[in-house]
Each structure stands twice: as structure tokens, then as C-alpha cells.
Design an enzyme around this catalytic site. Structure first.
Site, PDB file in Angstrom:
ATOM      1  N   SER A  98      45.405  42.555  33.605  1.00 31.91           N
ATOM      2  CA  SER A  98      44.433  42.588  34.701  1.00 31.91           C
ATOM      3  C   SER A  98      44.392  41.245  35.399  1.00 31.91           C
ATOM      4  O   SER A  98      44.643  40.195  34.792  1.00 31.91           O
ATOM      5  CB  SER A  98      43.038  42.919  34.162  1.00 31.91           C
ATOM      6  OG  SER A  98      42.044  42.742  35.155  1.00 31.91           O
ATOM      7  N   TYR A 115      36.382  41.801  28.107  1.00 35.81           N
ATOM      8  CA  TYR A 115      37.494  42.466  28.789  1.00 35.81           C
ATOM      9  C   TYR A 115      38.509  41.436  29.282  1.00 35.81           C
ATOM     10  O   TYR A 115      39.723  41.581  29.048  1.00 35.81           O
ATOM     11  CB  TYR A 115      36.956  43.278  29.968  1.00 35.81           C
ATOM     12  CG  TYR A 115      38.030  43.914  30.825  1.00 35.81           C
ATOM     13  CD1 TYR A 115      38.593  45.137  30.473  1.00 35.81           C
ATOM     14  CD2 TYR A 115      38.482  43.298  31.991  1.00 35.81           C
ATOM     15  CE1 TYR A 115      39.575  45.726  31.257  1.00 35.81           C
ATOM     16  CE2 TYR A 115      39.462  43.876  32.777  1.00 35.81           C
ATOM     17  CZ  TYR A 115      40.006  45.078  32.408  1.00 35.81           C
ATOM     18  OH  TYR A 115      40.984  45.650  33.192  1.00 35.81           O
TER      19      TYR A 115
END
Length: 240
Positions: free
Chosen positions: A138, A152
Site C-alpha cells: 500500500s 495497517y
């Protein structure tokens, strides 16, 4: 191909892209196969698995091996797309001060440990096919993101580092390992305020799930036969 996180967004688009090219896709998600899904193979090639459980992940490895027998015990690609990002009350961002230990453990099990567990468990099948592994990281893994939580983001940064290590470990077996790092992609889970980020992106738009799926396809095919240990950023130039 074995694809985790197949129930929506990038996962859905990836299934469509590979099936259009004639691939058999074994899909994995926490949810049972939806009755109204148009995928041709349907529930026959779907695994319901909770990647937050190490035990269930190992069960999925065993079941995948069994399903691959008809294909000569070979797996051409493993795409680790599943990821979770817990939110606080009202969808607020969870930072390093207010993320519970249980959430840290769950996020890292799904986002970081499950990919290496699947890859190790299916190593022989991947090596037999001289296959490819793609880890989905990401944009949040390289910079503090206004919406993605700390657990995350750090799990995705760890997955990027793991991709390099896996490339070194699996490479001698003929298995390539790469990552894609999506930016702001137009899915149903976009956070409110994303439109402000889009204003800073040179291309002035969100990415599409199909654009991500095409990059995954590239990394799983002969076109990228000498690409190993790379992280491909798909973000419209967001951080240039």
C-alpha cells in the site's frame, strides 16, 4: 492462481482479468461464495478461509493442494491481496496510541503472516510451475496516511520488506516474488475526504481496480519474466 481477498474491489477485478485470459482462479475470502456471482467456476473454486487464524490458513493450504491435483500439482501464481484496516468509532483512524494489542495481532496475521504462510505452504507447487507471487502492499506503507491506521500501515511496510526477502529465498527455485503498492483506488471502502487527496495527484483522478488488476497480471506472466523483488507503485504519481 490462488487469490486471497477475492470478495470485492481489487480482488474482484483481478478474478475477471485472469479468467478473461483463460486462467483457473481459486478464490479465497472470509465469506462464502455469493449465490449471485457471475464467475464461471463458482463455488467449485472458492475457499472460505479466515486468514486471521493461523490454523485456518494452514487448512486452506492443505485444501488448495488437494484441489491442484487435477492440475498436476502446480500453481502458476499466488496473489496475496487480502488486507484489513480496523477503524475507531465513527470510522476514525487508529494510531499507535489507541490501537489495541488484539487489533495489532489480527492485522499482522492477515496482512503479513498469512502471505508467507501461504507461500511456504505452497512452495513446491509454485516451484513446479516456475510461478509467481504478488504481494499487495500500500501507499500507506511508505508514508503516514491520513486515513490508514498505524497497524495497517506498518504491516504493509513489513510486507514490502518481506517481498524482497522472499524474492531472494524463492528466486533460486524459479519463483519470482514482487509487490504492487496501490494508492487511492476507486472502491467501496474509500474514506470520506479522499477527494482532497485526489486534488494533489498529478493525474487528478482515482485509480481503477482494473488498472491494479492489469499490473498484477503483468507480474504473473512471461512479460515480466526478469522482474523479481520489485514493488510497483500504482498511484498516479501521488508522491512525485
Amino acid at each position: 492462481m490462488l487469490l486471497t481477498g477475492a470478495s470485492r474491489g481489487i480482488g474482484h477485478a483481478t478474478v475477471k482479468r485472469f479468467q478473461a485470459a483463460g486462467w483457473r482462479v481459486i478464490t479465497c475470502s472470509r465469506h462464502a461464495f455469493p449465490e449471485n456471482c457471475p464467475w464461471e467456476m463458482g463455488p467449485d473454486d472458492h475457499l472460505q478461509v479466515d486468514l486471521a487464524s493461523a490454523e485456518d490458513t494452514l487448512r486452506a493450504v492443505s485444501e488448495t493442494k488437494e484441489r491442484l491435483v487435477a492440475e498436476g500439482g502446480r500453481l502458476d501464481a499466488l496473489v496475496n491481496n487480502a488486507g484489513i484496516s480496523p477503524k475507531g468509532e465513527g470510522g476514525t483512524r487508529l494510531n499507535g496510541l489507541n490501537t489495541d494489542h488484539a487489533d495489532w495481532m489480527r492485522v499482522f496475521q492477515v496482512n503479513f503472516f498469512a502471505p508467507i504462510m501461504l507461500a511456504r505452504g505452497l512452495c513446491d507447487e509454485l516451484a513446479r510451475a516456475k510461478g509467481s507471487i504478488v504481494n499487495v502492499t500500500s501507499i500507506a506503507g511508505s508514508r503516514v496516511h491520513p486515513f490508514a491506521g498505524t497497524a495497517y500501515s506498518t504491516s504493509k511496510a513489513a510486507l514490502a520488506a518481506l517481498t524482497r526477502e522472499m524474492a531472494a529465498d524463492f528466486g533460486p527455485l524459479g519463483v519470482r516474488v514482487n509487490a504492487i503498492s496501490p494508492g487511492e483506488i476507486d472502491t467501496s471502502i474509500l474514506s470520506p475526504g479522499t477527494e482532497k487527496i485526489v486534488e494533489t495527484i498529478p493525474l487528478k483522478r482515482l485509480g481503477t481496480t482494473d488498472e491494479v488488476a492489469k499490473a498484477i497480471y503483468f507480474l504473473c506472466t512471461e512479460t515480466s519474466s526478469y522482474v523479481n523483488g520489485a514493488e510497483l507503485h500504482i498511484n498516479g504519481g501521488q508522491h512525485v
